[in-house]
Design an enzyme around this catalytic site. Structure first.
Site, PDB file in Angstrom:
ATOM      1  CD  GLU A 114      -2.201  -1.283   2.933  1.00 46.31           C
ATOM      2  OE1 GLU A 114      -2.987  -0.395   3.320  1.00 46.31           O
ATOM      3  OE2 GLU A 114      -1.783  -2.197   3.672  1.00 46.31           O
ATOM      4  CE  LYS A 116       5.510   5.301   6.669  1.00 54.07           C
ATOM      5  NZ  LYS A 116       5.394   6.742   6.941  1.00 54.07           N
ATOM      6  CG  ASP A 118       4.455  12.660   4.349  1.00 55.78           C
ATOM      7  OD1 ASP A 118       4.568  12.299   5.534  1.00 55.78           O
ATOM      8  OD2 ASP A 118       5.240  13.446   3.794  1.00 55.78           O
ATOM      9  CE1 TYR A 223      -2.767   1.992   9.541  1.00 53.15           C
ATOM     10  CE2 TYR A 223      -3.187   4.241   8.843  1.00 53.15           C
ATOM     11  CZ  TYR A 223      -2.744   3.344   9.795  1.00 53.15           C
ATOM     12  OH  TYR A 223      -2.271   3.802  10.998  1.00 53.15           O
ATOM     13  CE  LYS A 312       9.532   7.076   5.706  1.00 50.08           C
ATOM     14  NZ  LYS A 312       9.931   7.531   7.055  1.00 50.08           N
ATOM     15  CB  CYS A 406      25.456  45.965   5.147  1.00 47.76           C
ATOM     16  SG  CYS A 406      23.717  45.624   5.525  1.00 47.76           S
ATOM     17  CB  CYS A 409      23.001  49.939   6.575  1.00 42.63           C
ATOM     18  SG  CYS A 409      24.307  48.865   7.237  1.00 42.63           S
ATOM     19  CB  CYS A 424      25.657  44.126   8.742  1.00 41.00           C
ATOM     20  SG  CYS A 424      25.321  45.887   8.978  1.00 41.00           S
ATOM     21  CB  CYS A 429      21.860  47.467   9.871  1.00 40.85           C
ATOM     22  SG  CYS A 429      21.424  46.570   8.355  1.00 40.85           S
TER      23      CYS A 429
END
Length: 670
Positions: A114, A116, A118, A223, A312, A406, A409, A424, A429
């Protein structure tokens, strides 16, 4: 309409609506338009309002309750909801097959495979065919009662086609299209986006207001039959067929296969485009022995049945083109590069950005603008670049260099000793301040509802706020001109800001964004110094006497409070009436409480709650929670995937508790 006529029409409407619900939500075959369906529902609502004594629990109108829950009650499962052992490749599946054959030597059996789903595993209880209770998996032994929320899922029958008493296992999930719709709405509202459909489904079902859950259009696949009275189910596949017959939604992509090689072939067929085309997320394939009479012989381990295993999938990867790299300045001044990508579908979402972490990571990957790159989601959540497909380079690619100044600034960026990130360090700033405000209002800090990133940005761009304290001086006139801000939304926001003034001071300490001070450290400091003023006056020597506060953090705290800008912000907060005192949680422990005066450490993943909630409950009952194991630790609570803390606890002889024991202790002190 007479009462007799109303009774007959109510029954007729319920029957019609249930058939349409089954066609639409279970069979995916709608038979009438949304408008026609809404007209039938409105007629039923009106009749039940006129004759409320005719309302029954299984009426379609009862799927969305009007009462906000105070909390979820804990419920014990009739049979444990065990987790599945994992397989990650064909050889793991062949090993599983060999173990099964050795335990049932000489017996013939098949496998059922089946998809799986999520989502969030749930237990559904029916008595005489009527849905009476639904619960989360929790720790497998004890879950949370989420009946009201599960009733909002229209694919879940409230009454079965046969009056059976049974427990059914299922996986509640959020379809991909609903996930995208909800995230679009959250983005427009300036709210944080859900990372993936699984998180969205789990978060939805743990909402205390069923009306919110009802708007999210969750679905469910069942299930397994956990138990059933008066029936014998010889094979798992026949059990799935019975569930379908009773009105449940059962995934059609299931097969009965003769041997493990056929299972491996099936598994490998679901790792490409076929998986991506599904309208819901899957993260693997479940393989079960079909013959249920063999289950007792196969038995279980402490956590998993030996007659089933989950294959998985590996983290999904995709190729795309890196078009640009932009840099963002965070609240601590760290400059983080982010890759701008051609949009690509990955693990259920469209990815157009990926983190590059820092300059060293860019050099390690040897990534260039225009490169073809392989992207994956780390833990199926955070997009990241795994590698560059260098063989696809054309010569047109260009190297990227981190900026020297930066981007916000223009101050010079620096790399502090012992650190990888560029920073920075200009306290003025605007990026610092904007990101700092976003952090200040976040759920774990001051928890100001309605102040998402978009609204904070608007406030900042309009000059209405420059630091967190400015939030407490906003008015209705300030807010109404903002985009998507009506009078009701503005009032709700002002109310939320006002409410935050009464928070216990540890939230404020965390919200200030002091470097190295996380949520846990903020609470330790508040508990030790009692007030923000007491913390501000503390010396480095006093700070390091607080358990788990080291010299690096102590220096950072002292430096922060010595800044003139920080002092101005704190004085504005004081004048606004923000609480500066620690509000110790009321202790409900009895004299014989196993928590009273004991020190706990939490590690690993807890199934029934997150570690933060577990810590709050322990402290409420007189215990103390710390972050590291030492000789002073009384108990280590170990969830799944417990790591080095568990090893250290064993080394020091600290008693280790599992989650089930913790839950028993908590319940004994309610």
């Amino acid at each position: 309409m007479s009462r007799e006529q109303a009774t007959a029409r109510i029954e007729e409407l319920r029957s019609i609506i249930k058939k349409h619900d089954y066609s639409y939500y279970v069979l995916d075959q709608p038979t009438i338009s949304d408008y026609e369906y809404d007209q039938l529902m409105q007629e039923l609502i009106a009749l039940e309002a006129e004759y409320p004594d005719l309302i029954t629990p299984d009426s379609p109108t009862q799927r969305i309750g009007g009462t906000v829950l105070e909390g979820f009650e804990k419920v014990a499962h009739r049979n444990p909801m065990l987790s599945l052992a994992n397989a990650f490749g064909p050889e793991d599946l062949r090993d599983f097959d060999r173990r099964v054959k050795s335990l049932v030597a000489g017996e013939a059996f098949e496998y059922v495979v089946e998809l799986k789903i999520d989502g969030l595993a749930v237990s559904l209880i029916y008595e005489n065919g009527v849905f009476v209770r639904g619960a989360t998996r929790g720790d497998g032994e004890v879950g949370e009662d989420i009946t009201a929320n599960l009733k909002t899922i229209k694919a879940l029958p409230l009454i079965l086609s046969k009056p059976l008493t049974m427990e059914v296992r299922g996986e509640a999930y959020l379809p991909k299209r609903e996930f995208e719709r909800i995230n679009q709405e959250r983005e427009q509202a300036g709210e944080p986006l859900f990372a993936n459909p699984r998180n969205a489904a789990a978060g939805s079902l743990r909402q205390l207001d069923p009306r919110i859950v009802g708007k999210r259009n969750l679905s469910i696949f069942t299930y397994a039959i956990g138990s059933i009275e008066g029936e014998t189910i010889p094979t798992h596949s026949q059990g799935l067929d019975l569930l379908h017959e009773l009105g449940f939604k059962v995934n059609p992509e299931r097969r009965v296969l003769p041997d493990i090689e056929a299972v491996i072939e099936f598994v490998q067929s679901w790792t490409g485009e076929q998986r991506a085309a599904l309208p819901y997320e899957i993260d693997g394939i479940v393989i079960k022995v079909n013959q249920t009479h063999l289950y007792p012989r196969l038995g279980t381990t402490a956590k998993s049945p030996r007659w089933a295993i989950a294959y998985k999938f590996a983290a999904e990867q995709a190729e795309t083109i890196l078009r640009d790299i932009i840099v963002n300045v965070g609240r601590t001044g760290a400059v983080t590069p982010t890759a701008i990508l051609d949009p690509v579908r990955l693990a259920g979402t469209t990815v157009s950005r990926a983190t590059l972490h820092n300059e060293d990571r860019i050099r390690e990957l040897d990534v260039m603008l225009g490169d073809t790159v392989v992207v994956q989601k780390a833990g199926d959540i955070i997009p990241e670049i795994v590698r560059v497909v260098t063989e696809k380079r054309t010569g047109a690619e260009r190297p990227f260099f981190m900026p020297a100044h930066c981007p916000e600034c223009n101050a010079e960026l620096v790399r502090l000793e012992g650190e990888v990130a560029l920073r920075c360090i200009n306290p003025q700033c605007p990026a610092h301040n904007r990101e700092g405000i976003i952090h200040f209002v976040s759920r774990d800090a001051m928890n100001i509802d309605g102040l998402g990133e978009q609204i904070v940005t608007q406030l900042f761009e309009n000059g209405l706020v420059r630091d967190p304290a400015d939030l407490y001086y906003l008015t209705m006139d300030n807010l109404l001109p903002l985009e998507r801000m009506g009078k009701k939304s503005a009032q709700n926001l002002l109310d939320s800001i006002e409410k935050s003034k009464s928070n216990s001071v540890e939230r404020l300490i965390f919200g200030l964004g002091i470097r190295f001070v996380g949520e846990k450290a903020a609470k330790l400091l508040a508990d030790h110094f009692d007030t923000l003023d007491g913390l501000m006056q503390a010396s480095v020597e006093e700070l390091v006497t607080v358990p788990e506060i080291g010299p690096k953090m102590a220096e950072s705290v002292k430096e922060y409070f010595e800044q003139e800008t920080a002092q101005r912000v704190i004085e504005k907060l004081r004048q606004a009436g923000v609480n500066f005192r620690y509000q110790r949680p009321a202790v409900i422990a009895t004299e014989d409480s196993p928590f009273l005066g004991k020190t706990f450490v939490l590690t690993g993943t807890l199934a029934s709650m997150d570690r933060k909630e577990a810590g709050r409950l322990i402290e409420q009952r007189g215990g103390k929670v710390t972050g590291s194991v030492s000789k002073n630790t009384d108990y280590l609570v170990a969830g799944e995937k417990a790591g080095s803390k568990l090893d250290k606890a064993r080394e020091l002889g600290v008693e280790v508790l599992d989650e089930a024991t913790l839950l028993q202790w908590l319940e004994s002190q309610q």
